[in-house]
Each structure stands twice: as C-alpha cells, then as structure tokens.
Design a protein around this motif. Structure first.
Motif, short mmCIF file in Angstrom:
data_model
loop_
_atom_site.label_atom_id
_atom_site.label_comp_id
_atom_site.label_asym_id
_atom_site.label_seq_id
_atom_site.Cartn_x
_atom_site.Cartn_y
_atom_site.Cartn_z
N GLN A 123 0.99 -1.26 -0.28
CA GLN A 123 -0.16 -0.24 -0.02
C GLN A 123 1.01 1.28 -0.02
O GLN A 123 0.44 2.32 -0.31
CB GLN A 123 -1.25 -0.21 1.19
CG GLN A 123 -0.35 -0.04 2.71
CD GLN A 123 0.07 -1.46 2.98
OE1 GLN A 123 -0.20 -2.33 2.29
NE2 GLN A 123 -0.10 -1.51 4.57
N GLN A 124 2.16 1.18 0.29
CA GLN A 124 2.88 2.40 0.52
C GLN A 124 3.66 2.61 -0.88
O GLN A 124 3.94 3.64 -1.46
CB GLN A 124 3.95 2.15 1.77
CG GLN A 124 3.36 2.31 2.93
CD GLN A 124 4.30 1.64 4.08
OE1 GLN A 124 5.06 0.57 3.97
NE2 GLN A 124 4.49 2.44 5.09
N ILE A 125 4.20 1.28 -1.34
CA ILE A 125 4.97 1.51 -2.55
C ILE A 125 4.20 1.70 -3.72
O ILE A 125 4.60 2.40 -4.84
CB ILE A 125 5.48 -0.26 -2.86
CG1 ILE A 125 6.75 -0.24 -1.67
CG2 ILE A 125 6.17 -0.15 -4.22
CD1 ILE A 125 7.06 -1.89 -1.82
N GLY A 126 3.04 1.09 -3.96
CA GLY A 126 2.05 1.41 -4.93
C GLY A 126 2.62 0.92 -6.57
O GLY A 126 3.29 0.07 -6.48
N ARG A 127 2.23 1.58 -7.50
CA ARG A 127 2.65 1.18 -8.78
C ARG A 127 3.61 1.88 -9.62
O ARG A 127 3.52 1.50 -10.58
CB ARG A 127 1.13 0.72 -9.60
CG ARG A 127 0.16 -0.34 -9.01
CD ARG A 127 -1.11 -0.33 -9.91
NE ARG A 127 -1.93 -1.24 -9.13
CZ ARG A 127 -1.81 -2.61 -9.36
NH1 ARG A 127 -1.06 -3.31 -10.24
NH2 ARG A 127 -2.72 -3.39 -9.03
N ASP A 128 3.83 3.07 -8.98
CA ASP A 128 4.60 4.19 -9.76
C ASP A 128 6.28 3.59 -9.97
O ASP A 128 6.94 4.02 -11.01
CB ASP A 128 4.84 5.37 -9.03
CG ASP A 128 3.37 5.98 -8.73
OD1 ASP A 128 2.43 5.84 -9.87
OD2 ASP A 128 2.90 6.91 -8.10
N VAL A 129 6.64 2.85 -9.13
CA VAL A 129 8.11 2.47 -9.34
C VAL A 129 7.92 1.01 -9.28
O VAL A 129 7.50 0.17 -8.24
CB VAL A 129 8.94 2.70 -8.22
CG1 VAL A 129 10.10 2.66 -8.06
CG2 VAL A 129 8.63 4.26 -7.75
N ASP A 130 8.76 0.26 -10.30
CA ASP A 130 9.01 -0.94 -10.34
C ASP A 130 10.47 -1.19 -9.74
O ASP A 130 11.30 -1.51 -10.21
CB ASP A 130 9.20 -1.61 -11.82
CG ASP A 130 9.35 -2.84 -11.98
OD1 ASP A 130 9.18 -3.65 -11.20
OD2 ASP A 130 9.69 -3.32 -13.18
N LEU A 131 10.02 -1.55 -8.24
CA LEU A 131 11.26 -2.02 -7.49
C LEU A 131 11.89 -3.21 -7.78
O LEU A 131 13.12 -3.55 -7.77
CB LEU A 131 10.79 -2.04 -5.95
CG LEU A 131 10.83 -0.62 -5.37
CD1 LEU A 131 10.05 -0.74 -3.93
CD2 LEU A 131 12.16 0.26 -5.30
N VAL A 132 11.03 -4.30 -8.20
CA VAL A 132 11.65 -5.57 -8.30
C VAL A 132 12.50 -5.61 -9.58
O VAL A 132 13.55 -6.15 -9.93
CB VAL A 132 10.51 -6.74 -8.44
CG1 VAL A 132 10.89 -8.04 -9.06
CG2 VAL A 132 9.53 -6.80 -7.31
N GLY A 133 11.93 -5.02 -10.88
CA GLY A 133 12.39 -4.57 -11.74
C GLY A 133 13.86 -3.81 -11.64
O GLY A 133 14.83 -4.19 -12.30
N LEU A 134 13.97 -2.85 -10.69
CA LEU A 134 15.03 -2.35 -10.50
C LEU A 134 16.18 -3.04 -10.07
O LEU A 134 17.36 -3.02 -10.30
CB LEU A 134 14.84 -1.13 -9.62
CG LEU A 134 16.09 -0.20 -9.39
CD1 LEU A 134 16.61 0.38 -10.52
CD2 LEU A 134 15.22 1.03 -8.31
#
Length: 294
Positions: A123-134
């Motif tokens: 709920q904090q990370i959302g969909r704006d940043v693809d952390l897994v892809g990073l």
C-alpha cells in the motif's frame, strides 16, 4: 554472541567487500530452510525486495510482517533475523556504506535514507516504481562482466536511493538525527556488543564515547527512538532469546552466560521485558516452529 557476517554464514567475503553484492533470496535462504537466524552485518547495509511469498523479519526485537511487494532497509549493525515463507522470491543487496556514499555522490539526503531500519509494504509502494525490476536490472549488471559495469551499478543504486527517499517522504519518516548523533549511536552499539555481558554502567559507555550520559541518551532517542538503557536491554534480550531457541543450554546457564549471577534476577528481567518466563518463551517458540514445519 550474535554472529557478525558479510553475507549470512560467510564471515569473510569472497567478493569485493568495499563494493556491493546482490543475489536472489532463494539462493541463501532456500538452503537454510527459509530461516535466517539472528545476526548482524557490522560493515554493510542490506536492502531487500520481496516479490513473492513473504514472512516475518525481526529487527532489533520488533517483528515485521512482510508481504509482496515489500522493501526492507537493514542498516549496518542492525540485529535481525528472518523467517521467509517457503518459495519466497526477491533480491538482497549487501552494500558497504563508503561505496553507497560514493555511488550517491555524497548526497546526504539520499545517504540518510539508509541510516534507520525501514519497511515499505504494497500500500505504500504503489505502482509508480518497479522496484523488483530495478533490483533485477542491478543483479544483471552485477553478474554481467560488461564495459561500464561499475558505473551501471552505481546508476541503479542512485535510482533505488531516490525511490527509498521518496517513499520516506511520502510516509513522513524523515530521519531527525544528525550524522554526528548517528555516529555516536553506532559507536555506542559497537561498545555494547563488546561489553553487554559485563552489565557496564551508562557512565562507563559515556566516558568511553567522550559524552555525558544525558547526551548519550539523547542521541539514542533521536536516532532509534529508544533510550541508551533500552538498547542495552534489547541486546541482552536478543542474546537470551537466541540461546533459548537455538541452544541446549539451561535457563540458568543462559543467565550465567549473560552475566547474571542470580538465576532469579535473570528470570525477572526476562519476564518483565518479554511477558513470559524464559522457560515458557522457549516452550512456546519451539512449539510454534514444530507446527510451522508440519
């Protein structure tokens, strides 16, 4: 004693210790039955992203439930343990603070983002940043010996640091202590690691650090939210819990190993802080582990 590692169960790094290491979570956790026992990394931060599964992470005596996608920051010297759900996936970055500072061009705002333990959930990370892809891109550069590898890794670290800092801003979890205060707490915890079994006084620690006890306590509260005495007690409790869970020592033997000449005093100290006697704590934890294994 809490083990100190570069990578879990590797006391001496076989990679560049002043650089960075990244690996998928299953590589190490899978072969340890998805359980990473209590330990600390004295000279490296760890940054985890969980893309599948989840579990629980105990950080300085506080248990965090995590579900994907989740981002976890574990600063150097932070005592932690992890119980992943079988099949959990994601990545773990282990990075030396000097390399991180270099990669971030000394940007204090970004460097400070890794000073305190932090947990960010879906709920904090959302969909704006693809952390897994990073993380996946960073791991690709780590294993791929191609021109510009080090520069590319630094670039991905910069993107990750920006993402972490923006999440902190979004959650208003800004670090409020100065670098000097944080350094005092780091040196204090290093001393505690060497002397906690001796039950040294706060005055002993303050004199070794060249500050007053009031100043030491203020630094601890600003940086960790806990008093200096609470941090010492946390360290004793963490060691006691580890021995209750992972050793065959009796409760009295554990108390003696932690510097308690009177077994009754150790029992009262543990019960007051944990809410259970050492014996009941051991029985409950072993019972929970047996049920989880079944």
């Amino acid at each position: 004693m809490i083990p100190h590692y570069f990578l879990y169960e590797e006391a001496v790094s076989e990679v560049e210790p002043s650089f960075l290491h990244i690996e998928p979570i299953p590589v190490r956790s899978g072969r340890h039955n998805w359980t990473i026992r209590t330990h600390t990394h004295p000279d490296h931060h760890q940054i985890l992203v969980i893309s599948k599964g989840g579990g629980a992470i105990e950080v300085e005596g506080t248990s965090w439930a995590v579900s994907p996608p989740a981002l976890i920051i574990i600063p150097a010297l932070t005592i932690h343990a992890i119980r992943f759900k079988p099949g959990t996936d994601g990545y773990v970055i282990t990075v030396a603070p000097p390399f991180l500072r270099s990669a971030l061009d000394g940007d204090a705002d970004l460097v400070d983002a890794f000073r305190l333990p932090a947990r960010f959930l879906p709920q904090q990370i959302g969909r704006d940043v693809d952390l897994v892809g990073l993380f996946a891109s960073l791991e690709h550069e780590f294993v791929w010996s191609a021109p510009g590898r080090r520069t590319a890794i630094k670039a991905y670290l910069q993107l990750l640091a920006v993402a972490v800092r923006r999440l902190q801003e979004q959650e208003r979890v800004r670090p409020i202590s100065s670098a000097r205060e944080a350094d005092t707490v780091i040196r204090f915890r290093e001393l505690v690691e060497r002397h906690f079994r001796e039950h040294a006084s706060l005055d002993f620690y303050a004199r070794r650090l060249g500050v007053t006890t009031a100043r030491l306590n203020a630094c601890c509260r600003l940086t960790t939210g806990k008093s200096s005495l609470a941090l010492i007690n946390d360290r004793l409790l963490t060691e006691a819990k580890r021995n209750l869970l992972y050793s065959d020592m009796s409760v009295n033997e554990i108390g003696a190993a932690l510097g308690y000449a009177d077994p009754g005093y150790f029992n009262r100290f543990f019960s007051r802080n944990v809410g259970l006697s050492p014996g009941r704590f051991r029985d409950r934890l072993l019972s929970d582990m047996t049920r989880a294994a079944g």
